[in-house]
Motif scaffolding. Structure first.
Motif, PDB file in Angstrom:
ATOM      1  N   GLU A  79       0.856  -1.169   0.058  1.00 40.45           N
ATOM      2  CA  GLU A  79       0.018   0.133   0.218  1.00 40.45           C
ATOM      3  C   GLU A  79       0.874   1.132  -0.061  1.00 40.45           C
ATOM      4  O   GLU A  79       0.597   2.170  -0.508  1.00 40.45           O
ATOM      5  N   ILE A  82       2.337   2.121  -3.658  1.00 39.00           N
ATOM      6  CA  ILE A  82       1.443   2.251  -4.933  1.00 39.00           C
ATOM      7  C   ILE A  82       1.581   3.437  -5.536  1.00 39.00           C
ATOM      8  O   ILE A  82       1.722   3.767  -6.829  1.00 39.00           O
ATOM      9  N   GLU A  83       1.568   4.509  -4.734  1.00 35.89           N
ATOM     10  CA  GLU A  83       1.779   6.012  -5.212  1.00 35.89           C
ATOM     11  C   GLU A  83       2.970   6.186  -6.221  1.00 35.89           C
ATOM     12  O   GLU A  83       3.085   6.742  -7.290  1.00 35.89           O
ATOM     13  N   MET A  87       2.049   0.385  -9.144  1.00 30.34           N
ATOM     14  CA  MET A  87       1.508  -1.040  -9.426  1.00 30.34           C
ATOM     15  C   MET A  87       0.282  -1.147  -8.602  1.00 30.34           C
ATOM     16  O   MET A  87       0.157  -0.373  -7.586  1.00 30.34           O
ATOM     17  N   SER A  88      -0.298  -2.050  -8.821  1.00 30.77           N
ATOM     18  CA  SER A  88      -1.544  -2.639  -7.742  1.00 30.77           C
ATOM     19  C   SER A  88      -1.091  -3.251  -6.841  1.00 30.77           C
ATOM     20  O   SER A  88       0.313  -3.786  -6.771  1.00 30.77           O
ATOM     21  N   LYS A  89      -1.519  -3.360  -5.646  1.00 29.64           N
ATOM     22  CA  LYS A  89      -1.157  -4.148  -4.374  1.00 29.64           C
ATOM     23  C   LYS A  89      -0.677  -5.751  -4.887  1.00 29.64           C
ATOM     24  O   LYS A  89       0.137  -6.194  -4.477  1.00 29.64           O
ATOM     25  N   SER A  90      -1.879  -6.427  -5.501  1.00 31.00           N
ATOM     26  CA  SER A  90      -1.481  -7.510  -6.128  1.00 31.00           C
ATOM     27  C   SER A  90      -0.143  -7.712  -6.888  1.00 31.00           C
ATOM     28  O   SER A  90       0.311  -8.627  -6.697  1.00 31.00           O
ATOM     29  N   THR A  91      -0.046  -6.675  -7.713  1.00 32.58           N
ATOM     30  CA  THR A  91       1.228  -7.010  -8.334  1.00 32.58           C
ATOM     31  C   THR A  91       2.477  -6.821  -7.530  1.00 32.58           C
ATOM     32  O   THR A  91       3.506  -7.491  -7.786  1.00 32.58           O
TER      33      THR A  91
END
Length: 152
Positions: A79, A82-83, A87-91
């Motif tokens: 988290e 991310i910014e 990337m997304s959390k899952s990535t």
């Protein structure tokens, strides 16, 4: 941090940051990073550059290795990154998992094993040169007498 920024900051010939900055951020020298990157790319296709169905480039191998190392080195949560990395959390989590599995696969025989006699001799010489003879059996320093050791 986009791939272009990452490359301009740390890897291209006219880099923004010094080798000392690189070592401070990544906790390793650039040539070690490059070796790890090359090794994981050879073993795991996840770390090779790919294009999506629209023909756009996916995340670069440099970026994937960078985020995995940053998560491990600094204990960063997905988290919190991310910014800055997009990337997304899952990535993030998949990248970290793929990286860890691949590192074990690539380096287990060389680095993730019990030391042999040659390793022990080399470590003993290195420790002795630094003023710590016989340190192999007391790496945790529990055998040292501390004059001002705090007690409960």
């Amino acid at each position: 941090m986009t791939h272009v920024n990452l490359m301009n900051n740390y890897f291209n010939p006219n880099l923004v940051y010094t080798k000392k900055d690189f070592r401070r951020l990544f906790w390793m020298r650039c040539h070690v990073f490059e070796r790890v990157l090359c090794d994981v790319q050879q073993v795991n296709p996840y770390f090779r550059q790919k294009r999506d169905k629209a023909g756009l480039s996916g995340f670069s191998p440099y970026k994937k290795v960078t985020v995995a190392l940053q998560m491990m080195t600094y204990g960063s949560s997905a988290e919190s990154m991310i910014e800055t990395h997009g990337m997304s959390k899952s990535t993030f989590l998949e990248t970290l998992q793929q990286f860890c599995v691949t590192i074990v696969q690539v380096y287990k025989d060389e680095y993730l094993r019990k030391p042999n006699q040659e390793d022990l001799d080399r470590l003993l010489r290195k420790a002795e040169d630094r003023g710590f003879p016989g340190m192999i059996r007391s790496l945790d320093c529990m055998y040292w007498d501390w004059k001002n050791c705090p007690t409960k």
